[in-house]
Design a protein around this motif. Structure first.
Motif, PDB file in Angstrom:
ATOM      1  N   LYS A 145      70.725  67.713  26.710  1.00 18.25           N
ATOM      2  CA  LYS A 145      69.725  67.936  27.777  1.00 18.25           C
ATOM      3  C   LYS A 145      69.215  66.619  28.365  1.00 18.25           C
ATOM      4  CE  LYS A 145      69.230  72.567  27.154  1.00 18.25           C
ATOM      5  NZ  LYS A 145      68.817  73.461  26.112  1.00 18.25           N
ATOM      6  N   GLU A 146      69.235  65.533  27.563  1.00 18.58           N
ATOM      7  CA  GLU A 146      68.685  64.277  28.085  1.00 18.58           C
ATOM      8  C   GLU A 146      69.664  63.567  29.028  1.00 18.58           C
ATOM      9  OE1 GLU A 146      69.440  65.032  25.001  1.00 18.58           O
ATOM     10  OE2 GLU A 146      70.482  63.380  24.027  1.00 18.58           O
ATOM     11  N   LYS A 147      70.897  64.069  29.108  1.00 25.38           N
ATOM     12  CA  LYS A 147      71.892  63.420  29.959  1.00 25.38           C
ATOM     13  C   LYS A 147      72.503  64.354  31.000  1.00 25.38           C
ATOM     14  CE  LYS A 147      71.825  59.299  28.402  1.00 25.38           C
ATOM     15  NZ  LYS A 147      71.290  58.255  29.246  1.00 25.38           N
ATOM     16  N   LEU A 148      71.973  65.562  31.055  1.00 24.80           N
ATOM     17  CA  LEU A 148      72.576  66.574  31.921  1.00 24.80           C
ATOM     18  C   LEU A 148      71.631  66.922  33.074  1.00 24.80           C
ATOM     19  CD1 LEU A 148      75.173  68.139  31.785  1.00 24.80           C
ATOM     20  CD2 LEU A 148      73.989  69.904  30.485  1.00 24.80           C
ATOM     21  N   ILE A 149      72.162  66.934  34.282  1.00 22.73           N
ATOM     22  CA  ILE A 149      71.335  67.202  35.463  1.00 22.73           C
ATOM     23  C   ILE A 149      72.028  68.265  36.311  1.00 22.73           C
ATOM     24  CG2 ILE A 149      70.326  66.182  37.557  1.00 22.73           C
ATOM     25  CD1 ILE A 149      70.514  63.433  36.076  1.00 22.73           C
ATOM     26  N   ILE A 150      71.271  69.280  36.692  1.00 18.53           N
ATOM     27  CA  ILE A 150      71.820  70.319  37.567  1.00 18.53           C
ATOM     28  C   ILE A 150      71.264  70.105  38.966  1.00 18.53           C
ATOM     29  CG2 ILE A 150      72.076  72.830  37.939  1.00 18.53           C
ATOM     30  CD1 ILE A 150      72.928  71.861  35.102  1.00 18.53           C
ATOM     31  N   VAL A 151      72.149  70.195  39.961  1.00 22.08           N
ATOM     32  CA  VAL A 151      71.707  70.196  41.359  1.00 22.08           C
ATOM     33  C   VAL A 151      72.071  71.559  41.916  1.00 22.08           C
ATOM     34  CG1 VAL A 151      72.252  69.253  43.639  1.00 22.08           C
ATOM     35  CG2 VAL A 151      71.867  67.714  41.722  1.00 22.08           C
ATOM     36  N   ASN A 152      71.120  72.162  42.612  1.00 24.40           N
ATOM     37  CA  ASN A 152      71.390  73.495  43.149  1.00 24.40           C
ATOM     38  C   ASN A 152      70.567  73.669  44.417  1.00 24.40           C
ATOM     39  OD1 ASN A 152      72.207  76.198  43.400  1.00 24.40           O
ATOM     40  ND2 ASN A 152      72.110  76.528  41.197  1.00 24.40           N
ATOM     41  N   GLY A 153      70.792  74.766  45.128  1.00 28.54           N
ATOM     42  CA  GLY A 153      70.058  74.964  46.374  1.00 28.54           C
ATOM     43  C   GLY A 153      70.247  76.358  46.916  1.00 28.54           C
ATOM     44  N   PHE A 154      69.692  76.564  48.080  1.00 27.22           N
ATOM     45  CA  PHE A 154      69.631  77.906  48.678  1.00 27.22           C
ATOM     46  C   PHE A 154      70.585  78.046  49.855  1.00 27.22           C
ATOM     47  CE2 PHE A 154      65.985  79.596  46.359  1.00 27.22           C
ATOM     48  CZ  PHE A 154      65.540  78.438  45.749  1.00 27.22           C
ATOM     49  N   SER A 155      71.240  76.956  50.258  1.00 32.91           N
ATOM     50  CA  SER A 155      72.027  76.970  51.503  1.00 32.91           C
ATOM     51  C   SER A 155      73.226  77.906  51.439  1.00 32.91           C
ATOM     52  CB  SER A 155      72.555  75.565  51.807  1.00 32.91           C
ATOM     53  OG  SER A 155      71.493  74.693  52.039  1.00 32.91           O
ATOM     54  N   LYS A 156      73.863  78.005  50.280  1.00 34.80           N
ATOM     55  CA  LYS A 156      75.141  78.726  50.203  1.00 34.80           C
ATOM     56  C   LYS A 156      74.943  80.141  49.678  1.00 34.80           C
ATOM     57  CE  LYS A 156      76.758  74.700  51.250  1.00 34.80           C
ATOM     58  NZ  LYS A 156      77.407  74.328  52.481  1.00 34.80           N
ATOM     59  N   SER A 157      74.436  80.253  48.435  1.00 33.88           N
ATOM     60  CA  SER A 157      74.308  81.578  47.831  1.00 33.88           C
ATOM     61  C   SER A 157      73.380  82.473  48.639  1.00 33.88           C
ATOM     62  CB  SER A 157      73.759  81.463  46.411  1.00 33.88           C
ATOM     63  OG  SER A 157      74.672  80.780  45.590  1.00 33.88           O
ATOM     64  N   PHE A 158      72.390  81.870  49.294  1.00 30.82           N
ATOM     65  CA  PHE A 158      71.405  82.689  50.011  1.00 30.82           C
ATOM     66  C   PHE A 158      71.429  82.452  51.519  1.00 30.82           C
ATOM     67  CE2 PHE A 158      69.662  82.133  45.664  1.00 30.82           C
ATOM     68  CZ  PHE A 158      69.789  83.459  45.257  1.00 30.82           C
ATOM     69  N   ALA A 159      72.469  81.799  52.000  1.00 26.20           N
ATOM     70  CA  ALA A 159      72.618  81.585  53.453  1.00 26.20           C
ATOM     71  C   ALA A 159      71.334  81.020  54.068  1.00 26.20           C
ATOM     72  CB  ALA A 159      73.020  82.892  54.135  1.00 26.20           C
ATOM     73  N   MET A 160      70.795  79.976  53.448  1.00 25.59           N
ATOM     74  CA  MET A 160      69.522  79.414  53.930  1.00 25.59           C
ATOM     75  C   MET A 160      69.668  77.928  54.266  1.00 25.59           C
ATOM     76  SD  MET A 160      66.822  81.361  51.386  1.00 25.59           S
ATOM     77  CE  MET A 160      65.366  80.544  52.003  1.00 25.59           C
ATOM     78  N   SER A 161      70.814  77.537  54.848  1.00 26.21           N
ATOM     79  CA  SER A 161      71.053  76.097  55.050  1.00 26.21           C
ATOM     80  C   SER A 161      70.009  75.434  55.950  1.00 26.21           C
ATOM     81  CB  SER A 161      72.462  75.858  55.590  1.00 26.21           C
ATOM     82  OG  SER A 161      72.663  76.594  56.778  1.00 26.21           O
ATOM     83  N   GLY A 162      69.498  76.198  56.933  1.00 23.36           N
ATOM     84  CA  GLY A 162      68.540  75.599  57.865  1.00 23.36           C
ATOM     85  C   GLY A 162      67.131  75.441  57.306  1.00 23.36           C
TER      86      GLY A 162
END
Ligand code: PMP
Length: 368
Positions: free
Chosen positions: A196-213
């Motif tokens: 956990k001290e070396k692992l980073i997740i990047v995620n977002g709403f643009s793709k799965s939820f069609a919220m790129s704007g």
């Protein structure tokens, strides 16, 4: 001929209704001032709940809400990288990584994977590409442009290697995590060997939820890294608008409903594109297990000439030919580190996709 693009990273779907409703409600409630830099407490908690539904225990202090995943990556590159540091990226990869690196310290070290090998990352080759200067291994799961989904066993074999390098962070870009077809997505956090001290997740709403704007994403990582990123974000961008955060919170809280419309259409479109590509002689591809792209190899056509007598040679020229004569946009593979290929999105209206594949078939068949 009406223009059709298969080159965009944004899908045609509408943003979820609950996002729009929540944003309007927040605007009407005058939530139009600076939001907290780290994100609202409720959205940070909603992110934790998303991971606890997958069996992972994470705390709000490990979450930073960012203006998109791109900015999440830029925050991380800015706080983690110093001159001479190396960022290892399996290729083909999303071109945005390479573009972001132009504005960060550090050097990109490509780790090539191939269609022939089903875009597998070989742990031994990974080990050879790492050294004392390696600071980040940047994985994308599911992959853009490949649509490759890494299995638990594959991820664990990679973590076994990265754990030999104490200076190294693993960033897993999981922005397409909800968009899968044939097998379920494995969160890297669930893997044996995930430190956990070396692992980073990047995620977002643009793709799965069609919220790129809406420009919203997040980082989930070790407290110390998140603290540095909050400082960086506070002194550059500040917090995201609260009405955008409330829209994202509402979407996460009702994520099954938000995904309902999109996934069956994407699954059908994927079949449609696969069938059309199968009928094109000499075109080979990896059947995507996630995201919404095919990344076929068009090399068999690149020694040909256009009916106008122009040499092709590259998929950039192929894209120009299709644009000029068929009003069809595709994304050449050179941008993703794989010349000869091109990325085709199937996240467009089914009728348009059908028409696009007819134009592509015709365009290729007219090459001489
Ligand atoms: N990572 C990957 C793999 C992507 O494909 C994209 C968008 N194309 C991003 C990050 C950036 O997404 P966002 O809109 O959240 O900045």
């Amino acid at each position: 001929m009406e223009p059709i693009t298969l080159a965009s990273g944004a899908s045609y779907f509408k943003s979820p209704a609950m996002a729009t409703t929540a944003a309007i409600d927040a605007l009407n409630a005058n939530k139009t001032f600076y939001g907290p830099t780290e994100g609202t407490a409720a959205l940070r908690q909603a992110v934790c709940d998303k991971y606890s539904r997958q069996g992972q225990s994470v705390q709000p202090e490990q979450v930073l809400i960012t203006p998109g995943s791109k900015q999440a990556l830029f925050n991380l590159f800015s706080v983690l990288l110093r001159q001479g540091d190396e960022v290892v990226i399996p290729t083909p990869a999303w071109f945005g990584f390479h573009e972001l690196m132009k504005y960060s310290c550090g050097t990109l070290v490509p780790l090539p994977t191939t269609l022939h090998d089903n875009y597998r990352i070989c742990p031994e080759k990974l080990r050879q590409s790492l050294n004392g200067n390696s600071r980040i291994l940047l994985l994308t799961n599911p992959g853009n442009p490949t649509g490759r989904l890494y299995s638990k066993a594959e991820l664990e074999a990679l973590l076994e290697v990265t754990n030999e390098f104490p200076n190294l962070y693993v960033i897993s870009d999981e922005i397409y995590d909800h968009i899968t077809y044939s097998q379920p997505f494995t969160p890297i956090l669930s893997c044996v060997g995930a430190k956990k001290e070396k692992l980073i997740i990047v995620n977002g709403f643009s793709k799965s939820f069609a919220m790129s704007g809406w420009r919203i994403g997040f980082i989930l990582g070790p407290d110390d890294v998140i603290k540095k990123c909050i400082d960086f974000q506070g002194n550059t961008l500040s917090g995201l608008p609260e009405f955008v955060q409330e829209a994202a919170q509402s979407t996460l809280e009702q994520s099954d409903e938000a995904l309902e419309e999109m996934l069956p259409i994407l699954a059908q479109n994927r079949q449609l594109m696969a069938a059309a590509l199968d009928a094109m002689p000499g075109v080979t591809y990896y059947l995507p297990e996630g995201a919404y792209y095919f990344f076929p190899d068009f090399s068999a056509y690149l020694h040909k000439k256009t009916p106008q007598g122009e040499e092709l040679g590259t998929s950039i020229k192929l894209a120009e030919y299709l644009q000029e004569h068929y009003n069809l946009a595709i994304a050449p593979g050179d941008k993703f580190g794989s010349p000869g290929h091109a990325r085709l999105s199937f996240a467009i209206e089914p009728e348009k996709l059908q028409e696009a594949m007819e134009r592509l078939t015709q365009g290729l068949s007219e090459l001489v």
